[in-house]
Write a protein that holds these residues in place. Structure first.
Motif, PDB file in Angstrom:
ATOM      1  N   GLY A 439       0.780  -1.228   0.000  1.00 50.70           N
ATOM      2  CA  GLY A 439       0.000   0.000   0.000  1.00 50.70           C
ATOM      3  C   GLY A 439       0.812   1.278   0.000  1.00 50.70           C
ATOM      4  N   ASP A 440       2.144   1.189   0.052  1.00 47.51           N
ATOM      5  CA  ASP A 440       2.970   2.406   0.015  1.00 47.51           C
ATOM      6  C   ASP A 440       2.736   3.173  -1.290  1.00 47.51           C
ATOM      7  OD1 ASP A 440       4.176   2.158   2.464  1.00 47.51           O
ATOM      8  OD2 ASP A 440       6.020   1.242   1.713  1.00 47.51           O
ATOM      9  N   GLN A 441       2.702   4.504  -1.162  1.00 49.02           N
ATOM     10  CA  GLN A 441       2.699   5.355  -2.359  1.00 49.02           C
ATOM     11  C   GLN A 441       4.102   5.926  -2.522  1.00 49.02           C
ATOM     12  OE1 GLN A 441       0.427   9.133  -2.617  1.00 49.02           O
ATOM     13  NE2 GLN A 441      -0.487   8.221  -4.455  1.00 49.02           N
ATOM     14  N   ILE A 442       4.681   5.722  -3.690  1.00 46.54           N
ATOM     15  CA  ILE A 442       6.113   5.986  -3.866  1.00 46.54           C
ATOM     16  C   ILE A 442       6.353   6.913  -5.055  1.00 46.54           C
ATOM     17  CG2 ILE A 442       8.360   4.911  -4.309  1.00 46.54           C
ATOM     18  CD1 ILE A 442       7.154   2.329  -3.093  1.00 46.54           C
ATOM     19  N   LYS A 443       7.136   7.951  -4.808  1.00 44.04           N
ATOM     20  CA  LYS A 443       7.596   8.841  -5.877  1.00 44.04           C
ATOM     21  C   LYS A 443       9.114   8.745  -5.928  1.00 44.04           C
ATOM     22  CE  LYS A 443       7.494  13.632  -7.547  1.00 44.04           C
ATOM     23  NZ  LYS A 443       8.927  13.655  -7.876  1.00 44.04           N
ATOM     24  N   ILE A 444       9.642   8.236  -7.027  1.00 43.89           N
ATOM     25  CA  ILE A 444      11.083   8.045  -7.168  1.00 43.89           C
ATOM     26  C   ILE A 444      11.766   9.376  -7.431  1.00 43.89           C
ATOM     27  CG2 ILE A 444      12.898   6.957  -8.556  1.00 43.89           C
ATOM     28  CD1 ILE A 444      11.400   4.986  -6.829  1.00 43.89           C
ATOM     29  N   ASN A 445      12.838   9.648  -6.681  1.00 46.17           N
ATOM     30  CA  ASN A 445      13.698  10.811  -6.964  1.00 46.17           C
ATOM     31  C   ASN A 445      14.760  10.383  -7.965  1.00 46.17           C
ATOM     32  OD1 ASN A 445      12.310  12.253  -4.959  1.00 46.17           O
ATOM     33  ND2 ASN A 445      13.677  11.484  -3.362  1.00 46.17           N
ATOM     34  N   THR A 446      14.980  11.176  -8.989  1.00 44.80           N
ATOM     35  CA  THR A 446      16.012  10.851  -9.971  1.00 44.80           C
ATOM     36  C   THR A 446      17.049  11.961 -10.042  1.00 44.80           C
ATOM     37  OG1 THR A 446      14.720  11.825 -11.767  1.00 44.80           O
ATOM     38  CG2 THR A 446      14.442   9.466 -11.377  1.00 44.80           C
ATOM     39  N   SER A 447      18.260  11.582 -10.414  1.00 44.19           N
ATOM     40  CA  SER A 447      19.348  12.551 -10.541  1.00 44.19           C
ATOM     41  C   SER A 447      20.298  12.096 -11.640  1.00 44.19           C
ATOM     42  CB  SER A 447      20.107  12.666  -9.215  1.00 44.19           C
ATOM     43  OG  SER A 447      21.302  13.401  -9.391  1.00 44.19           O
ATOM     44  N   LYS A 448      20.693  13.022 -12.492  1.00 43.08           N
ATOM     45  CA  LYS A 448      21.638  12.683 -13.559  1.00 43.08           C
ATOM     46  C   LYS A 448      23.034  12.414 -13.009  1.00 43.08           C
ATOM     47  CE  LYS A 448      19.238  15.100 -17.293  1.00 43.08           C
ATOM     48  NZ  LYS A 448      19.323  16.147 -18.343  1.00 43.08           N
ATOM     49  N   ALA A 449      23.258  12.783 -11.756  1.00 42.42           N
ATOM     50  CA  ALA A 449      24.561  12.521 -11.141  1.00 42.42           C
ATOM     51  C   ALA A 449      24.657  11.094 -10.600  1.00 42.42           C
ATOM     52  CB  ALA A 449      24.794  13.515  -9.993  1.00 42.42           C
ATOM     53  N   VAL A 450      23.560  10.350 -10.709  1.00 44.03           N
ATOM     54  CA  VAL A 450      23.509   8.988 -10.167  1.00 44.03           C
ATOM     55  C   VAL A 450      23.606   7.977 -11.300  1.00 44.03           C
ATOM     56  CG1 VAL A 450      22.015   7.322  -8.987  1.00 44.03           C
ATOM     57  CG2 VAL A 450      22.163   9.663  -8.147  1.00 44.03           C
ATOM     58  N   TRP A 451      24.268   6.869 -11.024  1.00 48.85           N
ATOM     59  CA  TRP A 451      24.315   5.752 -11.963  1.00 48.85           C
ATOM     60  C   TRP A 451      24.481   4.476 -11.143  1.00 48.85           C
ATOM     61  CZ3 TRP A 451      22.807   5.508 -16.754  1.00 48.85           C
ATOM     62  CH2 TRP A 451      23.120   4.391 -17.539  1.00 48.85           C
ATOM     63  N   PRO A 452      23.900   3.346 -11.580  1.00 49.57           N
ATOM     64  CA  PRO A 452      24.007   2.112 -10.787  1.00 49.57           C
ATOM     65  C   PRO A 452      25.453   1.726 -10.497  1.00 49.57           C
ATOM     66  CG  PRO A 452      22.380   1.847 -12.516  1.00 49.57           C
ATOM     67  CD  PRO A 452      23.061   3.160 -12.774  1.00 49.57           C
ATOM     68  N   SER A 453      25.678   1.231  -9.302  1.00 50.51           N
ATOM     69  CA  SER A 453      26.981   0.684  -8.930  1.00 50.51           C
ATOM     70  C   SER A 453      26.781  -0.768  -8.518  1.00 50.51           C
ATOM     71  CB  SER A 453      27.586   1.470  -7.762  1.00 50.51           C
ATOM     72  OG  SER A 453      26.836   1.260  -6.579  1.00 50.51           O
ATOM     73  N   ILE A 454      27.863  -1.494  -8.419  1.00 51.70           N
ATOM     74  CA  ILE A 454      27.778  -2.908  -8.060  1.00 51.70           C
ATOM     75  C   ILE A 454      27.131  -3.081  -6.691  1.00 51.70           C
ATOM     76  CG2 ILE A 454      29.161  -4.974  -7.581  1.00 51.70           C
ATOM     77  CD1 ILE A 454      31.119  -3.981  -9.700  1.00 51.70           C
ATOM     78  N   ASP A 455      27.288  -2.110  -5.800  1.00 54.24           N
ATOM     79  CA  ASP A 455      26.676  -2.189  -4.468  1.00 54.24           C
ATOM     80  C   ASP A 455      25.162  -2.319  -4.545  1.00 54.24           C
ATOM     81  OD1 ASP A 455      29.163  -1.938  -3.390  1.00 54.24           O
ATOM     82  OD2 ASP A 455      29.002   0.212  -2.987  1.00 54.24           O
ATOM     83  N   TRP A 456      24.556  -1.813  -5.614  1.00 58.48           N
ATOM     84  CA  TRP A 456      23.106  -1.904  -5.757  1.00 58.48           C
ATOM     85  C   TRP A 456      22.627  -3.350  -5.824  1.00 58.48           C
ATOM     86  CZ3 TRP A 456      20.480   2.283  -9.296  1.00 58.48           C
ATOM     87  CH2 TRP A 456      20.855   3.561  -8.856  1.00 58.48           C
ATOM     88  N   MET A 457      23.504  -4.240  -6.254  1.00 57.39           N
ATOM     89  CA  MET A 457      23.119  -5.658  -6.345  1.00 57.39           C
ATOM     90  C   MET A 457      22.747  -6.220  -4.976  1.00 57.39           C
ATOM     91  SD  MET A 457      23.154  -6.664  -9.482  1.00 57.39           S
ATOM     92  CE  MET A 457      23.242  -8.432  -9.313  1.00 57.39           C
ATOM     93  N   GLN A 458      23.331  -5.661  -3.921  1.00 55.00           N
ATOM     94  CA  GLN A 458      23.029  -6.126  -2.564  1.00 55.00           C
ATOM     95  C   GLN A 458      21.676  -5.604  -2.089  1.00 55.00           C
ATOM     96  OE1 GLN A 458      25.171  -8.324  -1.300  1.00 55.00           O
ATOM     97  NE2 GLN A 458      26.339  -8.000  -3.186  1.00 55.00           N
ATOM     98  N   ILE A 459      21.150  -4.570  -2.753  1.00 50.77           N
ATOM     99  CA  ILE A 459      19.881  -3.959  -2.350  1.00 50.77           C
ATOM    100  C   ILE A 459      18.724  -4.514  -3.164  1.00 50.77           C
ATOM    101  CG2 ILE A 459      18.640  -1.762  -2.144  1.00 50.77           C
ATOM    102  CD1 ILE A 459      21.351  -0.376  -1.895  1.00 50.77           C
TER     103      ILE A 459
END
Length: 642
Positions: A439-459
């Motif tokens: 039931g969570d309502q979610i709005k994703i924040n985006t940034s051009k300074a962000v890019w996936p890193s290998i650490d994201w695999m753990q999340i």
């Protein structure tokens, strides 16, 4: 007395007066003729299989496929002969089921991954082949006692790990449940019998031992008194589902008391909610057990209201409330929509959803690096329980339990996922690792300074998110693997007090028959080659120096370590502030080398120094002579831009 053929035709006519009985009869007779005296190991003839298909009230082509599905595999009849006698559609369906029959899932990951590939390629053509195969597997599991001992466990494990989840995925819940329980009995009969024994003890708690029928009577009377037209069904949960819950919760049978499930079938959706109110008014609801899959259907189309209450005889019972149509869909899932009674639009909508899922699987298949990766992401997509969350626009995103903000972002699109920088959940800011609640309502924040890193695999938890992250971080992962291979090789040669140079690298490549330096490092890092043995084979007289210790200066004796110290100190006042390096991902930490001071417009090369990172040199920098091949990155066509 009616023949088996006439009984089958009568059953079909009951739900489809317009069925092509002549063609179905022809298929029945061809099946008997082509199979001849062949019988199943259970002793049954081959043409007894389509009972489950008929119960689902499916179309003529699927019934005929169920009759003929063993023909190509077990007789000399060919695709063309089936096509000539029936149609291209039926021939392709039979061929599709035949391909699934030939898939023998093994425990070895490479074989299993290849068989998953065959499975999804077959499903991509027509999902009906899976419906026929699941009915075939259900029949085989019901008669598995006729198999020899060695194959029983293999077939049961395959059914439990592959076919039952697939049945669940396309909404065939009852068939999935029976496949699971039959497999459980074949794999661990002692545990199953233990669960059954405890169920018998629970039955004895009422005076006549008929706890299920007594609860049905009380619930039926309650709803009749409220003028609600309904049918109440009840049954004990399967031994497998109870066993699985015991394992998942880490509890004992004494503490697991919701072992009986009931369904209340109503005439319409409005009555479902009326019944819910009546039940909750009469009995105490158990907290955190309510789920409304009518307003939020599962991705496989499943609809129902679930609640757990302290019901009659102080029994904790689970109640599912649904309409007649929802009940049929819960039993037969996707197959329910191939009934001649279903509208074309509804069938197309369901098929579209399945096609998206299968396409996702095939996309993962094409770009997976290895069998293990493909199996991991595939099973993540097949096996998970669901939760639901909302976008700001009110769109529903279904995700597995334990999913995070990153999973939600990639479920929207890869573009959103790649730039995900936390989110606002119910108006509160959270990080990428926030675990989403129903039931969570979610709005994703985006940034051009962000890019996936290998650490994201753990999340990430979903196969889709993990797959997308691996694609986005391919260069980074590749460089890290190569850097690991460089370091392993360098440390090994240091222990032998031997220098690495171009000649050494060439000799290693020639001996291992590996084509490139990059591939050599990757093979070393992944243990694909035994580099210690290779070195001893090439250099049989090499001496091991046990007290040798490799540091960054041991690559060469020409001041590499001192140069690194100068670079680090120079970073406090860099000569370039606003620049980018074409060809080098922004997520890579790097430093501009002090020795040659690369500037805007220069062609440069990246040098990887173990434990210190990537240093950017001009291509004509004289200090490049101090580095050996193992330090060079493949991204050597870089240019500094403003």
């Amino acid at each position: 007395m009616k023949s088996d053929l006439q009984k089958m035709l009568d059953s079909i006519t009951l739900y489809n007066p317009h069925a092509n009985l002549e063609l179905i009869e022809k298929a029945y007779k061809k099946c008997k003729k082509w199979h001849g005296l062949q019988k199943r190991k259970s002793g049954e003839p081959y043409y007894t299989h389509p009972k489950e298909i008929i119960k689902m009230q499916l179309d003529d082509s699927t019934i005929i496929t169920a009759l003929l599905h063993d023909i190509i595999e077990d007789t000399n009849v060919t695709f063309k002969k089936i096509e000539k006698n029936f149609s291209t559609e039926i021939a392709e369906l039979v061929e599709g089921v035949t391909k699934l029959d030939k898939i023998n899932f093994q425990l070895e990951q490479i074989k299993q991954a290849e068989n998953f590939r065959k499975l999804f390629l077959a499903l991509a053509k027509d999902i009906r082949v899976l419906v026929v195969k699941l009915c075939d597997r259900l029949h085989n599991m019901r008669t598995i006692g006729h198999k020899n001992g060695s194959s029983i466990k293999r077939i049961a494990v395959e059914t439990l790990e592959i076919y039952a989840p697939l049945a669940e995925r396309i909404g065939m819940h009852d068939i999935a449940g029976e496949l699971q329980d039959l497999s459980f009995g074949a794999i661990n009969s002692r545990a199953r019998n233990s669960v059954i024994k405890r169920l018998e003890q629970i039955k004895s708690k009422t005076e006549d031992g008929q706890i299920v029928s007594n609860i049905i009577t009380e619930l039926s009377d309650l709803l009749t008194n409220e003028n609600i037209e309904s049918v109440v069904k009840g049954r004990e949960k399967s031994p497998y589902s109870i066993w699985k819950k015991l394992i998942r919760k880490g509890t004992t049978f004494d503490k697991l008391i919701d072992v009986v499930g009931f369904r209340i079938i109503t005439d319409n959706q409005k009555d479902c909610y009326t019944v819910l109110g009546i039940i909750h008014s009469k009995y105490k609801a158990i907290p955190d057990t309510f789920a409304d899959y009518i307003s939020l259907p599962k991705s496989n189309g499943y609809k129902s209201i679930h609640t757990v209450v302290m019901g009659p005889f102080l029994q904790r019972i689970e109640i599912q409330i649904r309409t007649k149509e929802m009940d049929i869909e819960a039993e037969y899932g996707l197959a329910a929509h191939w009934s001649y009674k279903q509208s074309i639009n509804k069938l197309d909508e369901i098929k579209k959803g399945m096609e998206i899922w299968i396409t996702t699987m095939l996309d993962i298949l094409k770009s997976a690096n290895n069998a293990e990766e493909f199996l991991e992401t595939t099973k993540l997509e097949m096996y998970t329980e669901q939760i639901f969350a909302f976008t700001p626009e009110g769109d529903i995103i279904d995700l597995p339990q334990g999913a995070t903000i990153i999973d939600f972002a990639f479920a929207i699109s890869n573009d959103v996922g790649n730039l995900c920088d936390g989110a606002k959940v119910n108006n509160f800011n959270v990080g990428n690792n926030y675990k989403i609640k129903n039931g969570d309502q979610i709005k994703i924040n985006t940034s051009k300074a962000v890019w996936p890193s290998i650490d994201w695999m753990q999340i990430a938890t979903t196969g889709r998110a993990k797959h997308a992250i691996k694609k986005a971080t391919y260069i980074e992962q590749n460089l890290l693997i190569k850097a690991k291979g460089m370091e392993i090789l360098s440390r090994l040669f240091a222990r032998y007090n031997h220098k690495i140079n171009d000649k050494v690298i060439t000799e290693l490549l020639n001996y291992t028959k590996i084509k490139s330096v990059d591939d050599l490092y990757i093979n070393i890092a992944s243990n694909a080659i035994d580099i210690t043995t290779v070195i001893k084979e090439i250099y049989p007289d090499i001496l091991y120096v046990s007290n040798a210790f490799l540091n960054i200066s041991s690559f060469d004796g020409i001041g590499q370590h001192r140069a690194t110290e100068k670079i680090n100190s120079a970073m406090e006042k860099p000569w370039l502030k606003n620049y980018h390096i074409d060809g080098l991902p922004e997520c890579f930490l790097h430093k501009l080398s002090y020795c040659c001071k690369p500037n805007i417009g220069d062609s440069v090369i990246g040098i990887s120094i173990p434990n210190d990172g990537i240093f950017i040199h001009k291509k004509n920098c004289t200090n490049l002579a101090h580095f050996y091949l193992e330090n060079y990155l493949t991204i050597d066509h870089l240019r500094i831009g403003s």
